[in-house]
Write a protein that holds these residues in place. Structure first.
Motif, PDB file in Angstrom:
ATOM      1  N   ASP A  73       0.786  -1.242   0.000  1.00 41.53           N
ATOM      2  CA  ASP A  73       0.000   0.000   0.000  1.00 41.53           C
ATOM      3  C   ASP A  73       0.816   1.290   0.000  1.00 41.53           C
ATOM      4  OD1 ASP A  73      -2.226  -1.600   0.079  1.00 41.53           O
ATOM      5  OD2 ASP A  73      -2.793  -1.103   2.145  1.00 41.53           O
ATOM      6  N   ALA A  74       1.832   1.406   0.851  1.00 44.31           N
ATOM      7  CA  ALA A  74       2.491   2.683   1.124  1.00 44.31           C
ATOM      8  C   ALA A  74       3.534   3.015   0.057  1.00 44.31           C
ATOM      9  CB  ALA A  74       3.128   2.660   2.508  1.00 44.31           C
ATOM     10  N   VAL A  75       3.120   3.730  -0.967  1.00 44.58           N
ATOM     11  CA  VAL A  75       4.022   4.071  -2.061  1.00 44.58           C
ATOM     12  C   VAL A  75       5.168   4.951  -1.562  1.00 44.58           C
ATOM     13  CG1 VAL A  75       4.189   5.149  -4.339  1.00 44.58           C
ATOM     14  CG2 VAL A  75       2.104   3.914  -3.695  1.00 44.58           C
ATOM     15  N   ASP A  76       4.865   5.871  -0.645  1.00 45.72           N
ATOM     16  CA  ASP A  76       5.911   6.754  -0.129  1.00 45.72           C
ATOM     17  C   ASP A  76       6.989   5.974   0.605  1.00 45.72           C
ATOM     18  OD1 ASP A  76       4.069   6.088   1.850  1.00 45.72           O
ATOM     19  OD2 ASP A  76       4.012   8.088   2.753  1.00 45.72           O
ATOM     20  N   VAL A  77       6.575   4.987   1.378  1.00 46.39           N
ATOM     21  CA  VAL A  77       7.544   4.163   2.106  1.00 46.39           C
ATOM     22  C   VAL A  77       8.385   3.348   1.133  1.00 46.39           C
ATOM     23  CG1 VAL A  77       7.800   2.224   3.705  1.00 46.39           C
ATOM     24  CG2 VAL A  77       6.203   4.086   4.227  1.00 46.39           C
ATOM     25  N   ALA A  78       7.748   2.794   0.117  1.00 51.18           N
ATOM     26  CA  ALA A  78       8.486   2.012  -0.876  1.00 51.18           C
ATOM     27  C   ALA A  78       9.565   2.863  -1.546  1.00 51.18           C
ATOM     28  CB  ALA A  78       7.530   1.451  -1.924  1.00 51.18           C
ATOM     29  N   LEU A  79       9.240   4.100  -1.842  1.00 49.95           N
ATOM     30  CA  LEU A  79      10.209   4.983  -2.489  1.00 49.95           C
ATOM     31  C   LEU A  79      11.329   5.373  -1.530  1.00 49.95           C
ATOM     32  CD1 LEU A  79       7.772   7.272  -4.492  1.00 49.95           C
ATOM     33  CD2 LEU A  79       9.348   5.579  -5.440  1.00 49.95           C
ATOM     34  N   ALA A 100       3.156   5.787 -12.284  1.00 53.57           N
ATOM     35  CA  ALA A 100       3.791   7.081 -12.579  1.00 53.57           C
ATOM     36  C   ALA A 100       4.682   7.525 -11.423  1.00 53.57           C
ATOM     37  CB  ALA A 100       2.722   8.129 -12.865  1.00 53.57           C
ATOM     38  N   LEU A 101       4.270   7.225 -10.196  1.00 54.14           N
ATOM     39  CA  LEU A 101       5.045   7.617  -9.024  1.00 54.14           C
ATOM     40  C   LEU A 101       6.311   6.782  -8.867  1.00 54.14           C
ATOM     41  CD1 LEU A 101       2.223   8.152  -6.377  1.00 54.14           C
ATOM     42  CD2 LEU A 101       3.768   9.911  -7.250  1.00 54.14           C
ATOM     43  N   VAL A 102       6.190   5.473  -9.047  1.00 53.94           N
ATOM     44  CA  VAL A 102       7.336   4.595  -8.767  1.00 53.94           C
ATOM     45  C   VAL A 102       8.272   4.459  -9.958  1.00 53.94           C
ATOM     46  CG1 VAL A 102       6.019   3.302  -7.057  1.00 53.94           C
ATOM     47  CG2 VAL A 102       6.165   2.420  -9.402  1.00 53.94           C
ATOM     48  N   GLY A 103       7.820   4.875 -11.142  1.00 55.26           N
ATOM     49  CA  GLY A 103       8.662   4.784 -12.318  1.00 55.26           C
ATOM     50  C   GLY A 103       8.680   3.396 -12.922  1.00 55.26           C
ATOM     51  N   PRO A 104       9.494   3.206 -13.946  1.00 56.97           N
ATOM     52  CA  PRO A 104       9.474   1.949 -14.696  1.00 56.97           C
ATOM     53  C   PRO A 104      10.307   0.829 -14.088  1.00 56.97           C
ATOM     54  CG  PRO A 104      11.027   3.457 -15.698  1.00 56.97           C
ATOM     55  CD  PRO A 104      10.383   4.213 -14.565  1.00 56.97           C
ATOM     56  N   ASP A 105      11.081   1.130 -13.040  1.00 57.00           N
ATOM     57  CA  ASP A 105      12.066   0.164 -12.560  1.00 57.00           C
ATOM     58  C   ASP A 105      11.672  -0.564 -11.287  1.00 57.00           C
ATOM     59  OD1 ASP A 105      13.697   0.867 -14.697  1.00 57.00           O
ATOM     60  OD2 ASP A 105      14.680   2.468 -13.558  1.00 57.00           O
ATOM     61  N   ARG A 106      10.418  -0.409 -10.860  1.00 58.95           N
ATOM     62  CA  ARG A 106       9.956  -1.130  -9.676  1.00 58.95           C
ATOM     63  C   ARG A 106       8.782  -2.022 -10.038  1.00 58.95           C
ATOM     64  NH1 ARG A 106      11.784   3.638  -7.258  1.00 58.95           N
ATOM     65  NH2 ARG A 106      13.187   3.250  -5.512  1.00 58.95           N
TER      66      ARG A 106
END
Length: 224
Positions: A73-79, A100-106
């Motif tokens: 769930d937590a996109v901010d934490v993943a980044l 779009a937030l995490v980009g193509p490499d995750r």
């Protein structure tokens, strides 16, 4: 480039079920027994605590570079943790926005509980998703808000449709060592477990048993 991802035996963490042991200790032991991927999940943790937990899990698998760590769930934490990916549910941010937030490499996974939800996932632009989590196979106390049980027949149908659409699929919900082989025989790319490892007295032995059962997958009896 997205990291290689092996979802064969996918551990989803539960801090309460792991206790009093630290989650990272359970993860380290389970990976030693054959866990191939880890999703860090703690619905009750603050973002600060979830970030610390994610980093502790990453440290626990540092000697197993093929094991991906994904944040629930937590996109901010993943980044912030530079995790390998993120897994979201139907009520979270749209997967197009998450990509779009995490980009193509995750890696990006999505929970799916019906054919309609899977069809919507398959209609997304190519490359948006890597994985769908089909749930629940059977009802489970670790996720009481999950939808109706799909059963083996439902999992088989959704896994086949996901594969035809180019997506990997894992099954989750009520899977124990005694049920692992029949779930694997539905054609999913892997199984996700929570209680089967988080509550195990010996997570290494429990993971090893699950891997042995997956290796003996047999044609499943189609039941609901």
């Amino acid at each position: 480039m997205r990291p290689p991802f092996d979802p064969t035996l996918y551990l989803v963490t539960d801090t309460e079920l792991c206790g009093p042991r630290p989650v990272a200790d359970v993860v380290r032991a389970a990976v030693a027994g054959g866990v191939t991927a880890v999703q860090v999940r703690d619905k009750n943790a603050s973002r600060r605590d979830l970030l610390a937990l994610t980093r502790a899990v990453q440290a626990a698998v540092v000697d197993a570079p093929g094991v991906c760590v994904v944040v629930n769930d937590a996109v901010d934490v993943a980044l912030l943790a530079d995790a390998d990916g993120v897994h979201v549910g139907q009520d979270d941010l749209s997967v197009v926005e998450v990509r779009a937030l995490v980009g193509p490499d995750r890696l990006l996974g999505l929970s799916v509980s019906s054919r309609a939800e899977l069809d919507a996932a398959l209609a997304l632009p190519t490359g948006t998703l890597d994985l769908v989590g089909l749930s629940p196979v059977w009802s489970t106390p670790t996720k009481p808000d999950a939808g109706p049980a799909l059963g083996l027949a439902g999992i088989r149908d959704l896994a086949a449709a996901a594969r035809a659409g180019g997506l990997a699929a894992v099954a989750i919900g009520g899977i124990s060592a005694g049920r692992a082989a029949e779930v694997a025989a539905t054609g999913v790319d892997g199984i996700c477990v929570v209680s089967a490892l988080c509550t195990a007295a010996d997570p290494t032995d429990a993971a090893r048993t699950l891997r042995q059962e997956l290796g003996r997958s047999r044609p499943a009896e189609v039941t609901r």
